[in-house]
Design a protein around this motif. Structure first.
Motif, PDB file in Angstrom:
ATOM      1  N   GLY A  88      12.019 -17.133   7.157  1.00 61.16           N
ATOM      2  CA  GLY A  88      11.025 -18.205   7.201  1.00 61.16           C
ATOM      3  C   GLY A  88      11.482 -19.376   8.054  1.00 61.16           C
ATOM      4  O   GLY A  88      10.731 -19.887   8.895  1.00 61.16           O
ATOM      5  N   VAL A  89      12.717 -19.809   7.853  1.00 54.64           N
ATOM      6  CA  VAL A  89      13.265 -20.907   8.664  1.00 54.64           C
ATOM      7  C   VAL A  89      13.328 -20.479  10.128  1.00 54.64           C
ATOM      8  O   VAL A  89      12.963 -21.241  11.033  1.00 54.64           O
ATOM      9  N   TRP A  90      13.786 -19.260  10.362  1.00 54.28           N
ATOM     10  CA  TRP A  90      13.881 -18.741  11.717  1.00 54.28           C
ATOM     11  C   TRP A  90      12.496 -18.689  12.371  1.00 54.28           C
ATOM     12  O   TRP A  90      12.323 -19.057  13.533  1.00 54.28           O
ATOM     13  N   GLY A  91      11.489 -18.257  11.608  1.00 51.44           N
ATOM     14  CA  GLY A  91      10.126 -18.202  12.133  1.00 51.44           C
ATOM     15  C   GLY A  91       9.610 -19.570  12.543  1.00 51.44           C
ATOM     16  O   GLY A  91       8.945 -19.715  13.573  1.00 51.44           O
ATOM     17  N   ILE A  92       9.915 -20.579  11.734  1.00 50.00           N
ATOM     18  CA  ILE A  92       9.480 -21.932  12.074  1.00 50.00           C
ATOM     19  C   ILE A  92      10.177 -22.418  13.345  1.00 50.00           C
ATOM     20  O   ILE A  92       9.527 -22.973  14.239  1.00 50.00           O
ATOM     21  N   LEU A  93      11.479 -22.183  13.448  1.00 50.66           N
ATOM     22  CA  LEU A  93      12.211 -22.608  14.649  1.00 50.66           C
ATOM     23  C   LEU A  93      11.693 -21.889  15.894  1.00 50.66           C
ATOM     24  O   LEU A  93      11.464 -22.524  16.938  1.00 50.66           O
ATOM     25  N   ILE A  94      11.500 -20.580  15.785  1.00 52.66           N
ATOM     26  CA  ILE A  94      10.979 -19.816  16.924  1.00 52.66           C
ATOM     27  C   ILE A  94       9.568 -20.284  17.268  1.00 52.66           C
ATOM     28  O   ILE A  94       9.204 -20.386  18.447  1.00 52.66           O
ATOM     29  N   GLY A  95       8.786 -20.592  16.245  1.00 51.46           N
ATOM     30  CA  GLY A  95       7.428 -21.084  16.477  1.00 51.46           C
ATOM     31  C   GLY A  95       7.416 -22.389  17.244  1.00 51.46           C
ATOM     32  O   GLY A  95       6.632 -22.572  18.179  1.00 51.46           O
ATOM     33  N   VAL A  96       8.292 -23.308  16.853  1.00 49.65           N
ATOM     34  CA  VAL A  96       8.384 -24.593  17.561  1.00 49.65           C
ATOM     35  C   VAL A  96       8.789 -24.358  19.016  1.00 49.65           C
ATOM     36  O   VAL A  96       8.205 -24.942  19.936  1.00 49.65           O
ATOM     37  N   LEU A  97       9.776 -23.475  19.222  1.00 43.91           N
ATOM     38  CA  LEU A  97      10.201 -23.182  20.601  1.00 43.91           C
ATOM     39  C   LEU A  97       9.083 -22.548  21.414  1.00 43.91           C
ATOM     40  O   LEU A  97       8.915 -22.859  22.598  1.00 43.91           O
ATOM     41  N   ASN A  98       8.285 -21.669  20.792  1.00 40.15           N
ATOM     42  CA  ASN A  98       7.158 -21.065  21.503  1.00 40.15           C
ATOM     43  C   ASN A  98       6.096 -22.095  21.852  1.00 40.15           C
ATOM     44  O   ASN A  98       5.506 -22.045  22.936  1.00 40.15           O
ATOM     45  N   ILE A  99       5.827 -23.022  20.938  1.00 42.39           N
ATOM     46  CA  ILE A  99       4.835 -24.061  21.222  1.00 42.39           C
ATOM     47  C   ILE A  99       5.328 -24.947  22.363  1.00 42.39           C
ATOM     48  O   ILE A  99       4.566 -25.269  23.285  1.00 42.39           O
ATOM     49  N   VAL A 100       6.581 -25.346  22.321  1.00 37.38           N
ATOM     50  CA  VAL A 100       7.145 -26.161  23.409  1.00 37.38           C
ATOM     51  C   VAL A 100       7.061 -25.386  24.719  1.00 37.38           C
ATOM     52  O   VAL A 100       6.669 -25.940  25.754  1.00 37.38           O
ATOM     53  N   SER A 101       7.392 -24.121  24.683  1.00 36.63           N
ATOM     54  CA  SER A 101       7.313 -23.286  25.882  1.00 36.63           C
ATOM     55  C   SER A 101       5.877 -23.176  26.384  1.00 36.63           C
ATOM     56  O   SER A 101       5.629 -23.232  27.587  1.00 36.63           O
ATOM     57  N   GLY A 102       4.942 -23.040  25.455  1.00 40.49           N
ATOM     58  CA  GLY A 102       3.534 -22.961  25.842  1.00 40.49           C
ATOM     59  C   GLY A 102       3.032 -24.240  26.466  1.00 40.49           C
ATOM     60  O   GLY A 102       2.289 -24.216  27.449  1.00 40.49           O
ATOM     61  N   VAL A 103       3.448 -25.374  25.926  1.00 42.18           N
ATOM     62  CA  VAL A 103       3.046 -26.673  26.469  1.00 42.18           C
ATOM     63  C   VAL A 103       3.651 -26.896  27.851  1.00 42.18           C
ATOM     64  O   VAL A 103       3.038 -27.486  28.729  1.00 42.18           O
ATOM     65  N   LYS A 104       4.864 -26.374  28.056  1.00 41.33           N
ATOM     66  CA  LYS A 104       5.535 -26.554  29.348  1.00 41.33           C
ATOM     67  C   LYS A 104       5.033 -25.596  30.416  1.00 41.33           C
ATOM     68  O   LYS A 104       5.530 -25.616  31.526  1.00 41.33           O
ATOM     69  N   GLY A 105       4.082 -24.724  30.067  1.00 41.61           N
ATOM     70  CA  GLY A 105       3.509 -23.884  31.103  1.00 41.61           C
ATOM     71  C   GLY A 105       3.536 -22.393  30.837  1.00 41.61           C
ATOM     72  O   GLY A 105       3.060 -21.618  31.663  1.00 41.61           O
ATOM     73  N   ALA A 106       4.066 -21.951  29.717  1.00 42.39           N
ATOM     74  CA  ALA A 106       4.102 -20.512  29.440  1.00 42.39           C
ATOM     75  C   ALA A 106       2.723 -19.980  29.061  1.00 42.39           C
ATOM     76  O   ALA A 106       2.515 -18.780  29.050  1.00 42.39           O
ATOM     77  N   GLY A 107       1.819 -20.866  28.710  1.00 46.16           N
ATOM     78  CA  GLY A 107       0.450 -20.447  28.466  1.00 46.16           C
ATOM     79  C   GLY A 107       0.011 -20.550  27.027  1.00 46.16           C
ATOM     80  O   GLY A 107       0.782 -20.859  26.117  1.00 46.16           O
ATOM     81  N   LEU A 108      -1.272 -20.249  26.860  1.00 42.62           N
ATOM     82  CA  LEU A 108      -1.906 -20.333  25.554  1.00 42.62           C
ATOM     83  C   LEU A 108      -1.364 -19.274  24.597  1.00 42.62           C
ATOM     84  O   LEU A 108      -1.271 -19.505  23.394  1.00 42.62           O
ATOM     85  N   GLY A 109      -0.977 -18.121  25.132  1.00 40.61           N
ATOM     86  CA  GLY A 109      -0.444 -17.041  24.293  1.00 40.61           C
ATOM     87  C   GLY A 109       0.826 -17.454  23.580  1.00 40.61           C
ATOM     88  O   GLY A 109       0.998 -17.183  22.388  1.00 40.61           O
ATOM     89  N   ALA A 110       1.725 -18.098  24.290  1.00 42.67           N
ATOM     90  CA  ALA A 110       2.978 -18.558  23.684  1.00 42.67           C
ATOM     91  C   ALA A 110       2.697 -19.612  22.617  1.00 42.67           C
ATOM     92  O   ALA A 110       3.322 -19.609  21.550  1.00 42.67           O
ATOM     93  N   THR A 111       1.753 -20.497  22.881  1.00 39.35           N
ATOM     94  CA  THR A 111       1.389 -21.520  21.903  1.00 39.35           C
ATOM     95  C   THR A 111       0.789 -20.882  20.654  1.00 39.35           C
ATOM     96  O   THR A 111       1.157 -21.233  19.529  1.00 39.35           O
ATOM     97  N   ALA A 112      -0.117 -19.928  20.841  1.00 40.55           N
ATOM     98  CA  ALA A 112      -0.740 -19.246  19.699  1.00 40.55           C
ATOM     99  C   ALA A 112       0.308 -18.481  18.896  1.00 40.55           C
ATOM    100  O   ALA A 112       0.304 -18.515  17.656  1.00 40.55           O
TER     101      ALA A 112
END
Length: 183
Positions: free
Chosen positions: A112-136
């Motif tokens: 669960g903790v790992w999922g939250i950390l990975i989720g935050v990193l994916n959202i940051v990556s999505g905002v920086k240009g990786a796209g809507l898929g990474a954010t979702a």
């Protein structure tokens, strides 16, 4: 000419890494059997697996502690690691039923903790240009992480069944691969 040598050498090194077909078959049978046991008798199978884990931790702790007398590097770390292994192993072996609940719940909390950390990193990556898929994917990962943290026992129970399903799929895949290797 040089490229041909490199690719044939690479092929030979990959070929040497392959296990004999019968060993892959044996691994597939054991994996499939363990997966089926986890699906059919989850509590009993988990109790046995946790007991083996406790025995492993105990033996590993003893070996690590004994290695202090042979290898002088990282002596403090080896002592701490060995003692923790011994204590964890003894506790699991003394309290196998409690450990059967605690260890999978701990893994569920960790995931669960790992999922939250990975989720935050994916959202940051999505905002920086990786796209809507990474954010979702990040949002879904955070939601699943929060659910696991809110209900670790449910997550632990689900984890047993997920491991069982992976065991069945992995076992079938290994068995099929063994027959492919044989031919």
């Amino acid at each position: 000419m040089e490229n041909e040598t490199v690719s044939s050498d690479t092929f030979r090194s990959v070929e040497m890494l392959l296990l004999p077909w019968w060993l892959v078959l044996l691994q597939g049978i054991v994996t499939l059997g363990l997966g089926v046991l986890l699906l059919v008798w989850p509590i009993e199978t988990l109790l046995i697996l946790v007991t083996f884990l406790g025995a492993y931790w105990l033996v590993s702790g003893i070996v690590t502690l004994a290695s202090v007398f042979v290898v002088s590097e990282y002596r403090g770390w080896r002592i701490v690691s060995g003692l923790l292994g011994i204590v964890a192993g003894v506790l699991v072996l003394l309290y196998p039923f409690f450990s059967t609940l605690f260890i999978p719940s701990f893994f569920a909390i960790f995931i669960g903790v790992w999922g939250i950390l990975i989720g935050v990193l994916n959202i940051v990556s999505g905002v920086k240009g990786a796209g809507l898929g990474a954010t979702a994917l990040g949002i879904v990962s955070i939601i699943l992480g929060i659910l696991l943290l809110a209900h670790p026992l449910v997550g632990a129970a689900a984890l047993v069944f997920v491991l069982g399903i992976f065991g069945v799929i992995g076992g079938i895949t290994l068995i099929a691969a063994s027959f492919t290797l044989r031919t």
